[in-house]
Design a protein around this motif. Structure first.
Motif, PDB file in Angstrom:
ATOM      1  N   ARG A  35       8.846  48.575 -23.490  1.00  0.00           N
ATOM      2  CA  ARG A  35      10.010  49.274 -24.054  1.00  0.00           C
ATOM      3  C   ARG A  35      10.228  48.949 -25.523  1.00  0.00           C
ATOM      4  NH1 ARG A  35      15.225  48.936 -20.403  1.00  0.00           N
ATOM      5  NH2 ARG A  35      15.814  50.497 -21.930  1.00  0.00           N
ATOM      6  N   LYS A  36       9.346  48.137 -26.095  1.00  0.00           N
ATOM      7  CA  LYS A  36       9.486  47.708 -27.484  1.00  0.00           C
ATOM      8  C   LYS A  36      10.867  47.096 -27.717  1.00  0.00           C
ATOM      9  CE  LYS A  36       7.569  49.264 -31.700  1.00  0.00           C
ATOM     10  NZ  LYS A  36       7.551  50.286 -32.736  1.00  0.00           N
ATOM     11  N   GLU A  37      11.260  46.266 -26.774  1.00  0.00           N
ATOM     12  CA  GLU A  37      12.594  45.675 -26.823  1.00  0.00           C
ATOM     13  C   GLU A  37      12.502  44.193 -27.141  1.00  0.00           C
ATOM     14  OE1 GLU A  37      16.713  45.613 -24.170  1.00  0.00           O
ATOM     15  OE2 GLU A  37      14.909  46.619 -23.444  1.00  0.00           O
ATOM     16  N   LEU A  38      13.252  43.755 -28.149  1.00  0.00           N
ATOM     17  CA  LEU A  38      13.252  42.369 -28.568  1.00  0.00           C
ATOM     18  C   LEU A  38      14.171  41.561 -27.663  1.00  0.00           C
ATOM     19  CD1 LEU A  38      12.244  40.380 -30.783  1.00  0.00           C
ATOM     20  CD2 LEU A  38      14.334  40.911 -32.040  1.00  0.00           C
ATOM     21  N   LYS A  39      13.623  40.493 -27.080  1.00  0.00           N
ATOM     22  CA  LYS A  39      14.374  39.685 -26.127  1.00  0.00           C
ATOM     23  C   LYS A  39      14.761  38.321 -26.687  1.00  0.00           C
ATOM     24  CE  LYS A  39      14.193  42.465 -22.500  1.00  0.00           C
ATOM     25  NZ  LYS A  39      15.420  43.012 -21.868  1.00  0.00           N
ATOM     26  N   GLU A  40      13.934  37.765 -27.580  1.00  0.00           N
ATOM     27  CA  GLU A  40      14.165  36.403 -28.070  1.00  0.00           C
ATOM     28  C   GLU A  40      13.636  36.272 -29.491  1.00  0.00           C
ATOM     29  OE1 GLU A  40      12.557  31.846 -27.123  1.00  0.00           O
ATOM     30  OE2 GLU A  40      12.652  33.335 -25.494  1.00  0.00           O
ATOM     31  N   LEU A  41      14.332  35.449 -30.287  1.00  0.00           N
ATOM     32  CA  LEU A  41      13.883  35.104 -31.632  1.00  0.00           C
ATOM     33  C   LEU A  41      13.995  33.594 -31.812  1.00  0.00           C
ATOM     34  CD1 LEU A  41      15.456  37.882 -33.899  1.00  0.00           C
ATOM     35  CD2 LEU A  41      13.012  37.457 -33.544  1.00  0.00           C
ATOM     36  N   PRO A  42      13.145  33.033 -32.679  1.00  0.00           N
ATOM     37  CA  PRO A  42      13.203  31.577 -32.893  1.00  0.00           C
ATOM     38  C   PRO A  42      14.378  31.173 -33.768  1.00  0.00           C
ATOM     39  CG  PRO A  42      11.479  32.563 -34.236  1.00  0.00           C
ATOM     40  CD  PRO A  42      11.996  33.659 -33.362  1.00  0.00           C
ATOM     41  N   ALA A  43      14.970  30.037 -33.454  1.00  0.00           N
ATOM     42  CA  ALA A  43      16.071  29.504 -34.253  1.00  0.00           C
ATOM     43  C   ALA A  43      15.566  29.048 -35.614  1.00  0.00           C
ATOM     44  CB  ALA A  43      16.721  28.336 -33.522  1.00  0.00           C
ATOM     45  N   LYS A  44      16.445  29.102 -36.609  1.00  0.00           N
ATOM     46  CA  LYS A  44      16.180  28.587 -37.962  1.00  0.00           C
ATOM     47  C   LYS A  44      14.903  29.179 -38.559  1.00  0.00           C
ATOM     48  CE  LYS A  44      18.491  24.209 -36.879  1.00  0.00           C
ATOM     49  NZ  LYS A  44      18.390  22.740 -36.829  1.00  0.00           N
ATOM     50  N   PHE A  45      14.698  30.461 -38.348  1.00  0.00           N
ATOM     51  CA  PHE A  45      13.464  31.108 -38.792  1.00  0.00           C
ATOM     52  C   PHE A  45      13.664  31.967 -40.038  1.00  0.00           C
ATOM     53  CE2 PHE A  45      10.586  34.783 -38.734  1.00  0.00           C
ATOM     54  CZ  PHE A  45       9.358  34.150 -38.753  1.00  0.00           C
ATOM     55  N   PHE A  46      14.817  32.603 -40.176  1.00  0.00           N
ATOM     56  CA  PHE A  46      14.983  33.634 -41.201  1.00  0.00           C
ATOM     57  C   PHE A  46      15.602  33.082 -42.485  1.00  0.00           C
ATOM     58  CE2 PHE A  46      14.759  36.065 -37.277  1.00  0.00           C
ATOM     59  CZ  PHE A  46      13.886  37.078 -37.638  1.00  0.00           C
TER      60      PHE A  46
END
Length: 352
Positions: free
Chosen positions: A191-202
């Protein structure tokens, strides 16, 4: 004058916002948001309408939107100043100066812990050391509520663009309120759906016309809290929110945002009122006490709702009256043609 298409698109956008606010009143914010997210057809039409408004009706005919003083250009300029033209180093030094002043009891206005749990000279070294070797020719930017990914066209950005219902293929589907923050980037491929991102990354997180979409103050705060967790120390949160009124009309609302975000650990770097928007930049301080210092020094009336909570971000819409299960949009004198952000909730309210 606004065209018929502009009015039609604006009316649809208003109807979606009004429906979400009404459901929030009836069922509570959590259940209202769940029902809202399930309206796939409505949300797809919303995305198409917002893209048309942004690229056709909120710009001057025949001109590239990126060359105008739009929110996109404003975000690009602020990131250039901060990451490329010395702003990061400037505010590193400023944070060190504040820490040194706070540790010096001769100048400190507020008592802070001196046992290592709060500010310390070690924090100064952290500020000097972090991000050494980073190449900011590409700024890692998370654009939440991106719709059609306008920031992806700008060379300095490595953009992760997300939206509840994307308009463009380059935007990942994501309910930001439900996004998990962990150690990895996790995407549901089918579904091209974002479920998780890493902390302190951006390096930067952008909320452009996002917070006023959320139907309650706690959800807006949760968005900002997630941005804080996703940013590394020294990273910046950029907020653009619509308001076609004069700069002082909602000044207290803007000050309350600064207060709540200071408590969270953000120091405001810049505020600018453009014709149709408030534009703000906040830095995630290396030492949270540095950000909190401004809030601690304020003296607000104890009965002022705007400053009673550390976990609520209010917009004027929150104080709007209801009648017969419908929200009453109080009349605003615009003194001319229909303002381009009239269809968005922050632009529709009273002067509180």
């Amino acid at each position: 004058m606004a065209s018929e298409e502009h009015k039609r698109l604006a009316d649809f956008i208003k109807a979606v916002h009004n429906d979400l606010r009404e459901k929030t009143h009836l069922y509570g914010a959590t259940e209202a948001w769940r029902r809202h997210v399930e309206q796939r057809d409505v949300l797809q039409k919303y995305a198409t309408s917002m893209e048309a408004l942004a690229t056709k009706h909120w710009v001057k005919p025949g001109e590239d939107p990126r060359k105008q003083q739009t929110s996109v250009k404003w975000i690009e300029n602020e990131c250039m100043e901060y990451f490329i033209n010395g702003g990061l180093e400037k505010y590193n030094e400023r944070e060190i100066e504040i820490i040194q002043k706070m540790l010096d009891t001769r100048f400190s206005d507020v008592a802070y812990p001196k046992d290592g749990s709060g500010i310390s000279f070690e924090k100064c070294n952290e500020i000097c050391d972090f991000n050494i070797g980073r190449n900011f020719k590409k700024v890692r930017l998370l654009d939440v509520g991106s719709c059609y990914n306008p920031l992806g066209l700008i060379e300095i950005f490595d953009v992760t663009a997300v939206d509840l219902t994307p308009f463009a293929d380059s935007v990942l589907r994501c309910d930001f309120l439900s996004l998990k923050i962990g150690e990895h980037r996790v995407i549901s491929e089918e579904r091209k759906e974002l479920k998780e991102l890493p902390a302190k990354f951006f390096d930067a997180v952008a909320f452009c016309l996002l917070l006023e979409y959320m139907p309650c103050p706690e959800q807006r705060f949760n968005c900002c809290r997630k941005a804080y967790e996703l940013l590394h120390s020294g990273g910046i949160l950029i907020i653009v929110t619509p308001d076609s009124k004069h700069v002082g009309a909602n000044a207290r609302i803007m000050k309350s945002w600064r207060y709540v975000l200071s408590k969270l650990g953000f120091m405001r770097l810049k505020y600018e009122k453009l014709k149709h928007t408030h534009c703000l930049v906040f830095r995630k301080t290396v030492s949270k006490d540095v950000a909190m210092r401004w809030a601690d020094l304020q003296n607000f009336p104890k009965d002022d709702t705007l400053f009673q909570f550390d976990n609520k971000i209010f917009i004027p819409q929150d104080f709007q009256e209801r009648n017969n299960n419908a929200f009453l949009d109080k009349e605003i004198e615009y003194g001319g043609d229909v303002d381009m952000f009239d269809e968005l909730p922050f632009a529709e309210n009273s002067d509180r």
